[in-house]
Design a protein around this motif. Structure first.
Motif, PDB file in Angstrom:
ATOM      1  N   ALA A 179       0.848  -1.123   0.019  1.00  0.00           N
ATOM      2  CA  ALA A 179       0.054   0.107   0.091  1.00  0.00           C
ATOM      3  C   ALA A 179       0.923   1.203   0.012  1.00  0.00           C
ATOM      4  N   GLY A 180       2.056   1.099   0.715  1.00  0.00           N
ATOM      5  CA  GLY A 180       2.858   2.372   0.894  1.00  0.00           C
ATOM      6  C   GLY A 180       3.527   2.517  -0.697  1.00  0.00           C
ATOM      7  N   VAL A 181       3.916   1.499  -1.149  1.00  0.00           N
ATOM      8  CA  VAL A 181       4.619   1.621  -2.442  1.00  0.00           C
ATOM      9  C   VAL A 181       3.463   2.085  -3.485  1.00  0.00           C
ATOM     10  N   PHE A 182       2.235   1.881  -3.416  1.00  0.00           N
ATOM     11  CA  PHE A 182       1.162   2.281  -4.206  1.00  0.00           C
ATOM     12  C   PHE A 182       0.927   3.886  -4.099  1.00  0.00           C
ATOM     13  N   ILE A 183       1.100   4.349  -2.843  1.00  0.00           N
ATOM     14  CA  ILE A 183       0.870   5.620  -2.547  1.00  0.00           C
ATOM     15  C   ILE A 183       1.707   6.563  -3.025  1.00  0.00           C
ATOM     16  N   MET A 184       3.125   6.006  -2.707  1.00  0.00           N
ATOM     17  CA  MET A 184       4.149   6.871  -3.363  1.00  0.00           C
ATOM     18  C   MET A 184       4.345   6.837  -4.869  1.00  0.00           C
ATOM     19  N   LYS A 185       4.167   5.766  -5.467  1.00  0.00           N
ATOM     20  CA  LYS A 185       4.134   5.978  -6.941  1.00  0.00           C
ATOM     21  C   LYS A 185       3.055   6.777  -7.406  1.00  0.00           C
ATOM     22  N   GLN A 186       1.776   6.918  -7.103  1.00  0.00           N
ATOM     23  CA  GLN A 186       0.533   8.012  -7.396  1.00  0.00           C
ATOM     24  C   GLN A 186       1.188   9.168  -7.330  1.00  0.00           C
ATOM     25  N   PHE A 187       1.711   9.461  -6.179  1.00  0.00           N
ATOM     26  CA  PHE A 187       2.214  10.728  -5.747  1.00  0.00           C
ATOM     27  C   PHE A 187       3.437  11.326  -6.750  1.00  0.00           C
ATOM     28  N   PHE A 188       4.373  10.259  -7.005  1.00  0.00           N
ATOM     29  CA  PHE A 188       5.366  10.725  -7.784  1.00  0.00           C
ATOM     30  C   PHE A 188       5.094  10.925  -9.538  1.00  0.00           C
ATOM     31  N   GLU A 189       3.974  10.470  -9.598  1.00  0.00           N
ATOM     32  CA  GLU A 189       3.489  10.453 -11.210  1.00  0.00           C
ATOM     33  C   GLU A 189       2.745  11.926 -11.194  1.00  0.00           C
ATOM     34  N   SER A 190       2.456  12.464 -10.129  1.00  0.00           N
ATOM     35  CA  SER A 190       1.656  13.709 -10.178  1.00  0.00           C
ATOM     36  C   SER A 190       2.850  14.829 -10.250  1.00  0.00           C
ATOM     37  N   VAL A 191       4.055  14.656 -10.057  1.00  0.00           N
ATOM     38  CA  VAL A 191       5.070  15.542 -10.028  1.00  0.00           C
ATOM     39  C   VAL A 191       5.347  15.740 -11.412  1.00  0.00           C
ATOM     40  N   PRO A 192       5.295  17.071 -11.965  1.00  0.00           N
ATOM     41  CA  PRO A 192       5.636  17.359 -13.263  1.00  0.00           C
ATOM     42  C   PRO A 192       7.266  17.114 -13.789  1.00  0.00           C
ATOM     43  N   ARG A 193       7.228  16.453 -14.841  1.00  0.00           N
ATOM     44  CA  ARG A 193       8.664  15.888 -15.393  1.00  0.00           C
ATOM     45  C   ARG A 193       9.631  16.896 -15.529  1.00  0.00           C
ATOM     46  N   GLU A 194       9.038  18.151 -15.918  1.00  0.00           N
ATOM     47  CA  GLU A 194       9.950  19.318 -16.112  1.00  0.00           C
ATOM     48  C   GLU A 194      10.908  19.671 -14.846  1.00  0.00           C
TER      49      GLU A 194
END
Length: 306
Positions: A179-194
């Motif tokens: 569950a923690g891995v899933f939470i952090m993956k979802q957050f990092f995907e919302s960080v702008p790639r720029e």
């Protein structure tokens, strides 16, 4: 001019209506009823904690005769004296040992989950490697498995590797959770790639970008993960049940379970049990109330993608 003034007035009214609380849009009697209902539901949820607090200061006969009484007949701190080894009768409860074990396990497991879940989440969100989708599917599959199914395999693994009835066996299997891995993956995907691309232009590698650029931006998600990890490890029971046997490794959950089942003496002992349960609840409650604002932000952080 009048038309413009009317339009401005309507726009202002619409803005005020949007900012007004939901109950503020109803007539006064309905608002009073709504607030009364909210307060009533809150009191219903609060009542068990109040009874827990009050019964901790009762005597055993008083608690057994009047368990729902909100005022102790003869207030006493005998239950708390027994918990902290201050009783003159010498019948203390190893509460401090339980508390120390729970604190040690919770702190180490929380630190491990924050670190490893963040690294795994970032790898699944940003790094491109063969089998990434399959690995993420495996993480989701692990979340769907009931924990009780893994009790016997977990015991066999710990016993085979010589980790049964050790602190290592209590801590190591809990340091990563799906569950923690899933939470952090979802957050990092919302960080702008720029942001990451700018860091790479400045010469930062993957580890430096993750540690110095992306991870500080994940503060709400990290606080959410910290609260969930601490709460989960503090309240963990089934894992400690199959990972330990000796009394020296008992935590608050396993110790209180043995206490409630009559393993530490006869009688109801309601004040002692409820006082111990109250003290076990306070750390998690305090942590949540101190960081609840960040908890809400972290829970919603992955909802909008950039």
């Amino acid at each position: 001019m009048n038309a413009k003034a009317t339009a401005d007035a309507r726009a202002g009214a619409a803005t005020a209506a949007r900012g007004r609380p939901v109950l503020g849009r109803f007539p006064r009697p309905l608002r009073v009823l709504g607030y009364a209902l909210v307060v009533g539901v809150g009191l219903v949820y609060l009542l068990p904690f109040v009874l827990q607090l009050v019964n901790g200061f009762k005597t055993d006969p008083d608690a057994a005769a009047h368990p729902l009484g909100l005022v102790p007949t003869t207030p006493t701190t005998a239950a708390y004296q027994r918990l902290f080894g201050l009783s003159q009768a010498g019948d203390g409860v190893p509460f401090l040992r339980w508390l120390g074990n729970s604190t040690l396990v919770a702190v180490l497991v929380t630190a491990g989950r924050v670190l490893f879940n963040s690294m795994a989440g970032y790898a699944l969100a940003r790094l491109r490697f063969r089998g990434r989708s399959l690995l993420f599917a495996f993480v989701l599959a692990v979340m769907a498995v009931p924990p009780v199914v893994l009790l016997i395999p977990k015991f066999l693994v710990l016993n085979t590797f010589g980790l049964f009835d050790t602190y290592t066996g209590m801590i190591l299997p809990l340091m990563v959770d799906a569950a923690g891995v899933f939470i952090m993956k979802q957050f990092f995907e919302s960080v702008p790639r720029e942001v990451e691309e700018a860091a790479r232009v400045d010469g930062a590698g993957v580890i430096r970008t993750f540690w110095s650029v992306v991870l500080p931006m994940a503060r709400p998600a990290l606080i959410t993960l910290t609260i969930l990890a601490f709460q989960g490890s503090w309240n963990e029971f089934t894992h400690f049940l199959v990972a330990t046997q000796s009394g020296q490794y008992e935590t608050l959950t396993t110790g209180l379970a043995r206490f409630v089942s009559g393993g530490l003496g006869g009688g109801t002992q309601y004040p002692l049990k409820l006082a111990a349960a109250l003290l076990a609840t306070l750390p998690v409650a305090a942590l949540f109330f101190c960081f609840q604002r960040y908890f809400v932000q972290g829970a919603n952080s992955g909802a909008v993608k950039e």
